[in-house]
Design a protein around this motif. Structure first.
Motif, PDB file in Angstrom:
ATOM      1  N   ASP A   2      28.423  37.237  24.375  1.00 52.30           N
ATOM      2  CA  ASP A   2      29.054  36.384  25.379  1.00 52.30           C
ATOM      3  C   ASP A   2      29.584  37.228  26.528  1.00 52.30           C
ATOM      4  O   ASP A   2      30.039  38.354  26.338  1.00 52.30           O
ATOM      5  N   PHE A   4      32.132  36.341  28.487  1.00 51.31           N
ATOM      6  CA  PHE A   4      33.464  35.877  28.848  1.00 51.31           C
ATOM      7  C   PHE A   4      34.455  36.342  27.799  1.00 51.31           C
ATOM      8  O   PHE A   4      34.075  36.806  26.724  1.00 51.31           O
ATOM      9  N   GLY A  53      34.075  31.451  31.660  1.00 51.27           N
ATOM     10  CA  GLY A  53      33.943  30.503  30.549  1.00 51.27           C
ATOM     11  C   GLY A  53      35.018  30.614  29.492  1.00 51.27           C
ATOM     12  O   GLY A  53      34.899  30.017  28.420  1.00 51.27           O
ATOM     13  N   SER A  55      38.739  30.366  27.496  1.00 50.66           N
ATOM     14  CA  SER A  55      39.733  29.345  27.164  1.00 50.66           C
ATOM     15  C   SER A  55      41.032  30.038  26.788  1.00 50.66           C
ATOM     16  O   SER A  55      41.052  31.232  26.507  1.00 50.66           O
ATOM     17  N   ARG A  69      40.073  25.015  28.181  1.00 50.03           N
ATOM     18  CA  ARG A  69      39.260  25.837  29.078  1.00 50.03           C
ATOM     19  C   ARG A  69      40.114  26.244  30.280  1.00 50.03           C
ATOM     20  O   ARG A  69      40.880  25.449  30.818  1.00 50.03           O
TER      21      ARG A  69
END
Length: 143
Positions: A2, A4, A53, A55, A69
């Motif tokens: 990922d 993020f 992206g 949270s 988010r």
């Protein structure tokens, strides 16, 4: 892999996910864009990764129980003139599998692979377990 990163933050004084929702709804009425936010003293150094992206995962009573988010980071200055970071959040709160988390100050980064999974929406209305049972089940990875 990922691209993020997430944040994890204690929701101090919050009794449950429902009380977090109620508190944010009350505060949203005071915001010009009606979006919930959390103001913090420190600006995240990994801003680009957060905004790609990420949270914020909320720790309630020692257990990660939900996430929101992160939409953007806004600069705010108080009457004292000090620059702070407003973490602007999507109003939708996603309940997650429970994961115990020791107390800490401020916020911490949370890698996507270490973040608890979202619960199915059908479980959002499940009855809340007593705090000690909730923590015990989270400790052994059942919730």
């Amino acid at each position: 892999m990922d691209n993020f990163i997430n944040l994890v933050k204690l929701s101090v004084g919050t009794e449950s996910v429902d009380s977090l929702i109620a508190w944010q709804e009350m505060r949203r009425a005071q915001m010009p864009d009606s979006l919930p936010r959390h103001v913090t003293r420190m600006w995240p150094k990994r801003e680009a990764e957060i905004l790609a992206g990420g949270s914020i995962f909320w720790v309630i009573k020692g257990v990660i129980q939900c996430r929101q988010r992160i939409m953007r980071l806004d600069e705010v200055r108080g009457e004292d003139g000090i620059r702070r970071c407003a973490i602007v959040l999507d109003p939708e709160i996603h309940r997650t599998a429970n994961a115990t988390k020791r107390a800490f100050q401020g916020w911490r980064y949370l890698k996507p692979e270490d973040a608890p999974a979202d619960l199915p929406k059908s479980r959002a209305t499940d009855d809340t377990l007593p705090e000690d049972l909730n923590r015990a089940l989270a400790d052994i990875g059942v919730l």
